[in-house]
Design a protein around this motif. Structure first.
Motif, PDB file in Angstrom:
ATOM      1  N   ASN A 241      41.343  23.413  24.783  1.00 38.25           N
ATOM      2  CA  ASN A 241      42.435  22.592  24.237  1.00 38.25           C
ATOM      3  C   ASN A 241      41.942  21.243  23.743  1.00 38.25           C
ATOM      4  O   ASN A 241      42.432  20.722  22.730  1.00 38.25           O
ATOM      5  CB  ASN A 241      43.509  22.377  25.303  1.00 38.25           C
ATOM      6  N   TRP A 242      40.985  20.667  24.482  1.00 39.59           N
ATOM      7  CA  TRP A 242      40.473  19.347  24.100  1.00 39.59           C
ATOM      8  C   TRP A 242      38.972  19.254  24.371  1.00 39.59           C
ATOM      9  O   TRP A 242      38.514  19.633  25.445  1.00 39.59           O
ATOM     10  CB  TRP A 242      41.175  18.224  24.871  1.00 39.59           C
ATOM     11  N   VAL A 290      44.822  11.271  28.828  1.00 40.45           N
ATOM     12  CA  VAL A 290      45.732  11.675  29.905  1.00 40.45           C
ATOM     13  C   VAL A 290      46.950  10.771  29.920  1.00 40.45           C
ATOM     14  O   VAL A 290      48.099  11.227  30.001  1.00 40.45           O
ATOM     15  CB  VAL A 290      45.011  11.640  31.273  1.00 40.45           C
ATOM     16  N   ARG A 291      46.708   9.469  29.828  1.00 43.43           N
ATOM     17  CA  ARG A 291      47.812   8.512  29.940  1.00 43.43           C
ATOM     18  C   ARG A 291      48.721   8.493  28.715  1.00 43.43           C
ATOM     19  O   ARG A 291      49.903   8.148  28.843  1.00 43.43           O
ATOM     20  CB  ARG A 291      47.256   7.117  30.248  1.00 43.43           C
ATOM     21  N   ASP A 292      48.202   8.846  27.536  1.00 41.70           N
ATOM     22  CA  ASP A 292      49.089   8.864  26.369  1.00 41.70           C
ATOM     23  C   ASP A 292      49.751  10.228  26.171  1.00 41.70           C
ATOM     24  O   ASP A 292      50.504  10.431  25.215  1.00 41.70           O
ATOM     25  CB  ASP A 292      48.363   8.403  25.103  1.00 41.70           C
ATOM     26  N   GLY A 293      49.466  11.169  27.070  1.00 42.89           N
ATOM     27  CA  GLY A 293      50.171  12.445  27.058  1.00 42.89           C
ATOM     28  C   GLY A 293      49.529  13.551  26.251  1.00 42.89           C
ATOM     29  O   GLY A 293      50.047  14.685  26.234  1.00 42.89           O
ATOM     30  N   ARG A 294      48.411  13.275  25.595  1.00 40.63           N
ATOM     31  CA  ARG A 294      47.760  14.347  24.837  1.00 40.63           C
ATOM     32  C   ARG A 294      47.248  15.447  25.763  1.00 40.63           C
ATOM     33  O   ARG A 294      47.447  16.639  25.514  1.00 40.63           O
ATOM     34  CB  ARG A 294      46.597  13.777  24.013  1.00 40.63           C
ATOM     35  N   ILE A 295      46.565  15.055  26.815  1.00 38.29           N
ATOM     36  CA  ILE A 295      46.043  16.024  27.771  1.00 38.29           C
ATOM     37  C   ILE A 295      47.083  16.278  28.848  1.00 38.29           C
ATOM     38  O   ILE A 295      47.599  15.344  29.463  1.00 38.29           O
ATOM     39  CB  ILE A 295      44.725  15.524  28.397  1.00 38.29           C
ATOM     40  N   LYS A 296      47.388  17.554  29.059  1.00 36.34           N
ATOM     41  CA  LYS A 296      48.423  17.952  30.023  1.00 36.34           C
ATOM     42  C   LYS A 296      47.835  18.899  31.061  1.00 36.34           C
ATOM     43  O   LYS A 296      46.791  19.524  30.837  1.00 36.34           O
ATOM     44  CB  LYS A 296      49.587  18.626  29.292  1.00 36.34           C
ATOM     45  N   ARG A 297      48.499  19.004  32.187  1.00 30.53           N
ATOM     46  CA  ARG A 297      48.068  19.921  33.228  1.00 30.53           C
ATOM     47  C   ARG A 297      47.986  21.347  32.684  1.00 30.53           C
ATOM     48  O   ARG A 297      48.880  21.793  31.977  1.00 30.53           O
ATOM     49  CB  ARG A 297      49.029  19.877  34.416  1.00 30.53           C
ATOM     50  N   ASP A 299      45.535  22.301  30.654  1.00 30.47           N
ATOM     51  CA  ASP A 299      44.669  22.277  29.475  1.00 30.47           C
ATOM     52  C   ASP A 299      43.219  22.544  29.870  1.00 30.47           C
ATOM     53  O   ASP A 299      42.749  22.083  30.922  1.00 30.47           O
ATOM     54  CB  ASP A 299      44.741  20.923  28.765  1.00 30.47           C
TER      55      ASP A 299
END
Length: 319
Positions: A241-242, A290-297, A299
Motif C-alpha cells: 500500500n505504501w 500515519v498522523r495525516d491519515g494516509r497510512i491506516k491499520r 496497510d
C-alpha cells in the motif's frame, strides 16, 4: 507465532528552517539548481543547545503518547544514529535516562542512513526470540554538525531530525520480513573519516560523497533488495500500500519506485521539506503519513534504506 507490531509512531524536527535561498548566501548555488538535482527545498538544523538525544527524546515522547503506555513498560531501546551525543555513553542510554526508564537493554546502532532499517530488523528479531516484549526504536541524526557549508555537493542535502516507533509482541500480523546487506568495499564513496586521536581530530570531520557513484549504487541496490524481500515473503509490489524509502534524493526515490512498478502517489515523500536526515528519515516520513491519515491499520508497508558502509536493507510490515 508471535509477531512484532508497530503500535505507535513519533517524530521531531528542530525549529530552525534552512532554505535553498539561505544556502545560496553561503555557497555558490541556487534554489532551481538544488531542486532540479535533489528535489529538496528546505531542511531543518539543530540549535546549539540541542543534542541528538534531545531530538530522540521528543520523538519518543510523541510515540509514547500515541501508544498510551507507561514509559517504564519499554524493556529495550535501540537508537540508530551516526551522530551520537558522545563516544560513550550511548545516545540510547542517555535517552533511557531522560525517559526515566531503568533496566532493560539500550544501545546505539551505527549503519548510517540504513540505521533505522537495521534497528527495526534487530528489534523484530529480539521480540520474536522472546528477549523483549516492547521496544522503542529511534532514528535520530544531527548531520548539520558534520556538513561542510562551503561544499555545495553535500551541504544542500542534509538536515536534522528524529523519528521513533514502538514495537510490541503481538498475535496480529506485524513485521513480515527483513533483509539486510552490506559491502564495505564501497566505503570510500560516502564517508566521514574524522575521529578522536590523542585529543585531536584525525581525518576529515566533514561528510565526503561521490554523488554519481552513490546514485547508481543506491538505485540498483534498493531495487534488488526490495524485489528479493517481496519474493521472500510471498508478495508482489502491487500488494504494497505504501513505500516509505530513505529520503536521500527525490531522483533516487523516483527511479527506485519506477523499477519496482510502484506509482509515486503510493510513495511517502518528505525529502523536499526535510532533506536527508539519515537514520531519522524513514521514521519521520512514517509518522507524518500515519498522523495525516494516509497510512491506516492493515496497510502493507515497504521500508527501504541505504547508507554509508555501504549498508542497505528493507523491511515489510503490516501496520
Amino acid at each position: 507465532m508471535k509477531y512484532s507490531k508497530i503500535i505507535a509512531t513519533g517524530s521531531y524536527l528542530p525549529a530552525k528552517v534552512l532554505t535553498n535561498n539561505d544556502l545560496a548566501k553561503m555557497v555558490d548555488t541556487n534554489d532551481e539548481w538544488i531542486v532540479e538535482r535533489t528535489g529538496i527545498k528546505e531542511r531543518r538544523t539543530i540549535s546549539e543547545n540541542e543534542n541528538t538525544s534531545d531530538m530522540a527524546y521528543q520523538a519518543a515522547l510523541k510515540a509514547i503518547e500515541m501508544a498510551e503506555i507507561d514509559p517504564s513498560s519499554i524493556d529495550f531501546i535501540l537508537v540508530a544514529t551516526a551522530t551520537p551525543d558522545s563516544v560513550f555513553p550511548s545516545t540510547a542510554c542517555i535517552l533511557q535516562h531522560k525517559l526515566g526508564i531503568k533496566g532493560g537493554g539500550a544501545y546505539d546502532m551505527q549503519a548510517a542512513c540504513s540505521g533505522f532499517i537495521y534497528a527495526l530488523a534487530t528489534a523484530d528479531s529480539y521480540i520474536k526470540a522472546g528477549l523483549a516484549k516492547r521496544i522503542l526504536v529511534v532514528g535520530a541524526d544531527s548531520l548539520s554538525r558534520i556538513v561542510d557549508y562551503t561544499d555545495r555537493g553535500t551541504c544542500i542535502l542534509f538536515g536534522d531530525g528524529a523519528g521513533a516507533v514502538i514495537l510490541e509482541a503481538s498475535d496480529e500480523v506485524g513485521i513480515l520480513g527483513a533483509e539486510l546487506k552490506a559491502d564495505g568495499s564501497y566505503g570510500s564513496i560516502l564517508t566521514s573519516s574524522g575521529h578522536l586521536y590523542n585529543g585531536q581530530i584525525k581525518g576529515s570531520p566533514y561528510i565526503y560523497m561521490d554523488g554519481q557513484a552513490v546514485f547508481k549504487f543506491a538505485v540498483k541496490s534498493l531495487t534488488a533488495i526490495a524485489k528479493e524481500l517481496l519474493a521472500k515473503v510471498g508478495m508482489t509490489s502491487n500488494e504494497i500500500n505504501w513505500m516509505i524509502p530513505h529520503q536521500a534524493n527525490l531522483r533516487i526515490i523516483e527511479a527506485t519506485a519506477k523499477m519496482l512498478a510502484t506509482p509515486i502517489n503510493k510513495v511517502v515523500v518528505t525529502v523536499d521539506r526535510h532533506g536527508n536526515t539519515s537514520a531519522a528519515s524513514i521514521p519521520l516520513a512514517l509518522d507524518e503519513a500515519v498522523r495525516d491519515g494516509r497510512i491506516k491499520r492493515g496497510d502493507n508497508l515497504l521500508f527501504e534504506g541505504i547508507g554509508a558502509g555501504f549498508t542497505w536493507g528493507a523491511v515489510i510490515a503490516r501496520f
